[in-house]
Scaffold this motif. Structure first.
Motif, PDB file in Angstrom:
ATOM      1  N   SER A 149       8.995  50.532  46.751  1.00 28.16           N
ATOM      2  CA  SER A 149       9.005  49.433  47.405  1.00 28.16           C
ATOM      3  C   SER A 149      10.519  49.535  48.153  1.00 28.16           C
ATOM      4  CB  SER A 149       8.815  47.912  46.871  1.00 28.16           C
ATOM      5  OG  SER A 149       9.765  47.846  45.926  1.00 28.16           O
ATOM      6  N   HIS A 150      11.245  49.944  47.588  1.00 26.81           N
ATOM      7  CA  HIS A 150      12.950  50.018  48.204  1.00 26.81           C
ATOM      8  C   HIS A 150      12.833  51.001  49.122  1.00 26.81           C
ATOM      9  CE1 HIS A 150      14.299  47.120  44.983  1.00 26.81           C
ATOM     10  NE2 HIS A 150      13.509  47.697  44.138  1.00 26.81           N
ATOM     11  N   VAL A 151      11.880  51.909  49.299  1.00 28.67           N
ATOM     12  CA  VAL A 151      12.063  53.006  50.441  1.00 28.67           C
ATOM     13  C   VAL A 151      11.731  52.312  51.724  1.00 28.67           C
ATOM     14  CG1 VAL A 151      10.835  55.037  51.248  1.00 28.67           C
ATOM     15  CG2 VAL A 151      11.175  54.813  48.759  1.00 28.67           C
ATOM     16  N   PHE A 152      10.950  51.168  51.628  1.00 27.89           N
ATOM     17  CA  PHE A 152      10.298  50.636  52.720  1.00 27.89           C
ATOM     18  C   PHE A 152      11.208  49.445  53.235  1.00 27.89           C
ATOM     19  CE2 PHE A 152       6.825  52.845  50.992  1.00 27.89           C
ATOM     20  CZ  PHE A 152       6.477  53.676  51.978  1.00 27.89           C
ATOM     21  N   PHE A 153      11.549  48.593  52.330  1.00 22.91           N
ATOM     22  CA  PHE A 153      11.839  47.203  52.566  1.00 22.91           C
ATOM     23  C   PHE A 153      13.564  47.069  52.690  1.00 22.91           C
ATOM     24  CE2 PHE A 153       7.897  46.544  50.199  1.00 22.91           C
ATOM     25  CZ  PHE A 153       7.212  46.150  51.345  1.00 22.91           C
ATOM     26  N   SER A 154      14.049  46.219  53.680  1.00 28.16           N
ATOM     27  CA  SER A 154      15.341  46.281  53.873  1.00 28.16           C
ATOM     28  C   SER A 154      16.183  45.190  52.772  1.00 28.16           C
ATOM     29  CB  SER A 154      15.834  45.495  55.058  1.00 28.16           C
ATOM     30  OG  SER A 154      15.483  44.188  54.846  1.00 28.16           O
ATOM     31  N   ASP A 155      17.527  45.367  52.882  1.00 33.22           N
ATOM     32  CA  ASP A 155      18.250  44.530  51.800  1.00 33.22           C
ATOM     33  C   ASP A 155      17.939  43.050  51.887  1.00 33.22           C
ATOM     34  OD1 ASP A 155      19.330  47.016  50.563  1.00 33.22           O
ATOM     35  OD2 ASP A 155      21.037  46.759  51.783  1.00 33.22           O
ATOM     36  N   MET A 156      17.791  42.408  53.320  1.00 31.94           N
ATOM     37  CA  MET A 156      17.650  41.358  53.536  1.00 31.94           C
ATOM     38  C   MET A 156      16.177  40.923  52.987  1.00 31.94           C
ATOM     39  SD  MET A 156      19.330  40.895  57.190  1.00 31.94           S
ATOM     40  CE  MET A 156      19.240  39.430  57.445  1.00 31.94           C
ATOM     41  N   PHE A 157      15.288  41.604  52.725  1.00 28.50           N
ATOM     42  CA  PHE A 157      14.061  41.309  52.417  1.00 28.50           C
ATOM     43  C   PHE A 157      13.857  40.645  50.964  1.00 28.50           C
ATOM     44  CE2 PHE A 157      10.246  42.709  49.940  1.00 28.50           C
ATOM     45  CZ  PHE A 157       9.274  42.564  50.632  1.00 28.50           C
ATOM     46  N   TYR A 158      15.090  40.882  50.167  1.00 34.69           N
ATOM     47  CA  TYR A 158      14.933  40.463  48.696  1.00 34.69           C
ATOM     48  C   TYR A 158      15.664  39.321  48.663  1.00 34.69           C
ATOM     49  CZ  TYR A 158      13.382  45.125  47.826  1.00 34.69           C
ATOM     50  OH  TYR A 158      12.740  46.546  48.071  1.00 34.69           O
ATOM     51  N   GLU A 159      16.408  38.598  49.631  1.00 35.12           N
ATOM     52  CA  GLU A 159      16.934  37.411  49.521  1.00 35.12           C
ATOM     53  C   GLU A 159      16.304  36.184  50.135  1.00 35.12           C
ATOM     54  OE1 GLU A 159      19.849  36.802  48.140  1.00 35.12           O
ATOM     55  OE2 GLU A 159      20.410  39.123  47.846  1.00 35.12           O
ATOM     56  N   SER A 160      15.767  35.191  49.221  1.00 29.73           N
ATOM     57  CA  SER A 160      15.009  34.263  49.551  1.00 29.73           C
ATOM     58  C   SER A 160      15.497  33.381  50.828  1.00 29.73           C
ATOM     59  CB  SER A 160      14.934  33.251  48.463  1.00 29.73           C
ATOM     60  OG  SER A 160      14.352  33.838  47.403  1.00 29.73           O
ATOM     61  N   GLY A 161      16.970  33.143  50.756  1.00 32.47           N
ATOM     62  CA  GLY A 161      17.694  32.195  51.996  1.00 32.47           C
ATOM     63  C   GLY A 161      17.241  32.652  53.314  1.00 32.47           C
ATOM     64  N   TYR A 162      17.124  34.275  53.511  1.00 33.19           N
ATOM     65  CA  TYR A 162      16.447  34.414  54.923  1.00 33.19           C
ATOM     66  C   TYR A 162      15.074  34.262  55.219  1.00 33.19           C
ATOM     67  CZ  TYR A 162      20.871  37.531  54.452  1.00 33.19           C
ATOM     68  OH  TYR A 162      22.129  37.883  54.409  1.00 33.19           O
ATOM     69  N   HIS A 163      14.369  33.754  54.376  1.00 32.87           N
ATOM     70  CA  HIS A 163      13.073  33.468  54.522  1.00 32.87           C
ATOM     71  C   HIS A 163      12.634  32.127  53.952  1.00 32.87           C
ATOM     72  CE1 HIS A 163      12.769  37.962  54.719  1.00 32.87           C
ATOM     73  NE2 HIS A 163      13.601  37.848  53.803  1.00 32.87           N
ATOM     74  N   PHE A 164      13.551  31.054  53.861  1.00 33.95           N
ATOM     75  CA  PHE A 164      13.126  29.608  53.414  1.00 33.95           C
ATOM     76  C   PHE A 164      12.207  29.919  52.180  1.00 33.95           C
ATOM     77  CE2 PHE A 164      14.727  28.741  57.630  1.00 33.95           C
ATOM     78  CZ  PHE A 164      15.832  27.450  57.417  1.00 33.95           C
TER      79      PHE A 164
END
Length: 769
Positions: free
Chosen positions: A119-134
């Motif tokens: 999954s880390h091949v496709f998803f950005s670092d910001m993907f994993y931080e809850s605060g960027y997505h509420f």
């Protein structure tokens, strides 16, 4: 120039503080989430593009438009919109995959073992931080991020004095990146929270302007002292699982861990039967590290259902909550802290077994895609409104930017026009960039791109034939049916500078049905042969033919034609030979016909096939063959051409140049299920081919137009199509007579220039190469 380092550090500090809550036993890394589909047609990119494709007013219902000093409307340019949409998507997806329309297939094929690192091949670092997505009720972190990002955008734009300055263009690009990232978070607020469920039908105007406190049960930060404030009072948003469910989960874990043959384990219900199939396929590691309570919450429907007080249309902001997503593996993605609500949704990382997809938690709070029904429709509508509001905060509410037109233009990707168009200079008219190239949409309709690719598109609706990237010139066509399988151009609309010109054969927008011409929505009669437009363009009339000219010099020839009772337009835009400055159904004017099928929003159809079939083959085999249907490869190609490419260039209501009767929009003229089937010459009988060929030959149709003529006459049964086809070669002569300096090549000359550029083994213009 300003950088985002300080902002990111501040947000990450807040994120770390907020992730130290022990009372809820939260595994705080956000291992996976399905946001508004980042690569889907109805996802972040589409919401952003729809919101930005508009003119700007201080308020939604205002009629005071944002304009430059010369009266030009200030609007986000196509390239700028694309940059912002890509930055929006980049919060989820790494840059290498932003234009990859096959990403979902890759995920399903690659990430089978959900415990690996693929999954880390496709998803950005910001993907994993809850605060960027509420997610996980991170309201303080998310709202604080929106304020920080807005401040970054303003800081980047403030020094700009001239939008044409090289530094201003670089700074504008950075500001657009920040804007796209902020818009992702903003849009996720409506998809991941219960704002819609609480009955709010307008946006939360606090976002971007204020900080929203976290609800009870999370660690908050005192904005005055910076100290952590721990509120230990629990607020259950969903019913927690009971002890009986936990005990049942414990028994299942014991059975699995002690079983020598998993196929002989007898599950107690369908949910356990599903996870048992996953365990048999992947192994017992599915259960590794998970408690009975986590397993019980993962398979229970309770965490996917909000308690009544959080869904009652109370419009009480104190009842805001958002879904929890705890991890990537099948149990973690469905389990939640006790009493909390899951994000839910059919994860595209769920396991596939024998072609069947296995995800444990289809129910949940998210409203990320249209499978979520009415909730998605409301959430995406509010996300679009909120996107506009956030931009208004920057360009109207911030005093530094609202008084700096050059900064706004830099943000929007606009440049100040040169004092004089170089192509209007006599010495430059013979330069390559000042030569003009013709595109076409004629008869039913057959399209020829500026670079020479010819194809057929039997669709219903309104489409963008071509538009300049600076949005000063655009041509749209309306396709209307004349049979269950074929369509014609019933109307055309043109943007020329600040003016809007439209011509109609039917479906008139008002009661005046005797005059086809509308200028800026009003019927206009041309006295003599010329009408000058306020924005600097003009309309020339020769007989029944109209030539609409832009202030810069692009032109559109609109020629009415008919067969039987069917009136239609043949449309020929003429644009400058400037690579990559135009886009639409008629291609990108880069001299390469092989890349003309560019899908709006990213991607293209790289394999070029003839949509007519091999005209030479069917003519040579008259009397020797039977009509045939499409083979599988042809069907796939037509689907991509019509659905992926064609539909991407459908006119959105906010970008429409047409006029409409009261109560109608572009959707009233669209039918995405049309045609009933795709047509090629191979479907015609030998008798139909021969009859059509004779009619076209008698009408003196040239070889380059023969395939389209046989197609039209053969399928419609109207030999008059041969006459209308033969007239097409005269269109260039009309324009060359009116504008003798252009010296546009005739179709035959242009075909000779283009034919060598097409890939080998492709049937094109009647030739199979």
């Amino acid at each position: 120039m300003a950088t985002s380092t300080s902002t990111i550090e501040k947000v990450q500090d807040v994120s770390r503080d907020l992730r130290q809550q022990e009372t809820l036993k939260v595994e705080e890394q956000r291992d996976f989430i399905v946001a508004f589909e980042s690569l889907g047609k109805e996802g972040h990119g589409e919401i952003t593009e729809n919101a930005l494709t508009t003119s700007w007013t201080p308020k939604e219902d205002s009629e005071v438009f944002l304009k430059d000093k010369d009266g030009t409307l200030l609007m986000f340019q196509d390239d700028a919109i694309r940059e912002i949409a890509l930055a929006d998507r980049s919060v989820d997806i790494k840059p290498d995959y932003l234009d990859d329309s096959s990403l979902f297939d890759k995920l399903e094929n690659t990430v089978f073992d959900v415990f690996d690192e693929n999954s880390h091949v496709f998803f950005s670092d910001m993907f994993y931080e809850s605060g960027y997505h509420f997610d996980r009720e991170t309201f303080l972190e998310g709202s604080r991020w929106l304020k920080f990002r807005k401040a970054d955008i303003v800081k980047e734009l403030t020094p700009i004095k001239d939008a044409n300055d090289e530094d201003a263009q670089i700074t504008g690009k950075q500001a657009r990146k920040y804007l796209g990232q902020a818009l992702h978070t903003l849009q996720d607020f409506y998809a991941h929270t219960n704002w819609v469920e609480l009955g709010f039908d307008e946006i939360d105007t606090r976002l971007g302007r204020e900080e929203i406190p976290d609800p009870p049960g999370r660690i908050s930060i005192n904005p005055k002292t910076g100290e952590k404030v721990v509120n230990l009072s629990r607020r259950d948003t969903s019913e927690p699982v009971d002890q009986k469910e936990i005990d049942e989960a414990a028994n299942f874990i014991k059975l699995v861990n002690t079983a020598s043959d998993l196929t002989k384990v007898i599950p107690t219900n369908s949910a356990y039967a599903k996870i048992l199939k996953i365990i048999i396929k992947v192994g017992k590691k599915v259960l590794s590290g998970h408690t009975p309570e986590e397993l019980a919450t993962a398979i229970s429907t309770k965490p996917g259902i909000l308690k009544p007080e959080f869904t009652t249309p109370a419009k009480d902001k104190r009842l805001l909550t958002s879904g929890y997503f705890m991890g990537l593996d099948p149990i973690s993605e469905c389990s939640v802290p006790k009493g909390k609500t899951r994000h839910g949704g059919p994860s595209f990382l769920s396991i596939k077994i024998s072609g069947e997809k296995y995800g444990l938690c289809p129910n949940g709070l998210n409203k990320d895609d249209d499978s979520r029904g009415e909730g998605y429709v409301k959430a995406s509508s509010l996300a679009k409104k909120a996107t506009k509001d956030y931009i208004r905060q920057i360009i109207f509410e911030d005093p530094t930017i609202s008084n700096n037109i050059e900064a706004i233009k830099a943000l929007m990707g606009m440049k100040n026009p040169p004092t004089k168009d170089p192509c209007k200079s006599e010495k430059n008219q013979n330069s390559e960039q000042c030569k003009q190239k013709e595109g076409r949409s004629n008869n039913d309709p057959h399209l020829a791109t500026f670079d020479g690719l010819r194809y057929d598109l039997q669709t219903l609706g309104e489409f963008i034939l071509t538009k300049s990237n600076d949005r000063t010139f655009e041509v749209q066509a309306r396709h209307a049916p004349f049979s269950s399988l074929m369509s014609i151009n019933s109307a055309v609309a043109v943007k020329t500078g600040s003016d809007r010109v439209a011509l109609y054969t039917k479906d008139f927008p008002d009661d005046n049905t005797s005059n086809p011409l509308r200028v800026n929505g009003k019927p206009v009669t041309i006295e003599g042969d010329k009408l000058r437009l306020k924005g600097g363009g003009e309309i020339l009339k020769q007989g029944n033919n109209y030539v609409i000219s832009s202030p810069r010099g692009e032109k559109v020839l609109v020629s009415p034609s008919s067969f039987g009772n069917n009136a239609f337009f043949n449309i020929s835009p003429f644009v400058y030979n400037r690579s990559g400055k135009y886009s639409g159904l008629l291609g990108n004017v880069n001299g390469n016909p092989n890349d003309d099928l560019q899908i709006r929003g990213g991607g293209n159809i790289s394999e070029i096939r003839s949509t007519y079939g091999d005209v030479n083959k069917v003519l040579n085999q008259v009397g020797l063959r039977l009509p045939g249907e499409l083979d599988k490869a042809e069907k796939v190609y037509f689907d991509r051409l019509y659905k992926d490419f064609g539909d991407s260039w459908r006119v959105k209501q906010e970008e429409s140049l047409f006029d409409y009767p009261t109560g109608k929009t572009t959707e009233n003229y669209s039918d995405r299920s049309f045609p009933d089937k795709y047509l090629t010459l191979n479907m015609l009988s030998p008798e139909q081919i021969q009859k059509a060929h004779n009619a076209c030959t008698e009408a003196r149709v040239t070889e380059d137009l023969m395939e389209g003529c046989i197609f039209d006459v053969g399928f419609s049964g109207f030999s008059e199509f041969a006459r209308t086809t033969a007239e097409i070669n005269g269109y260039v002569n009309i324009v060359n007579q009116l504008f003798p300096g252009l010296k546009i090549p005739t179709t035959t000359q242009f075909v000779d220039q283009t034919i060598q550029k097409i890939k080998p083994k492709v049937c094109f213009l009647g030739h199979c190469l």
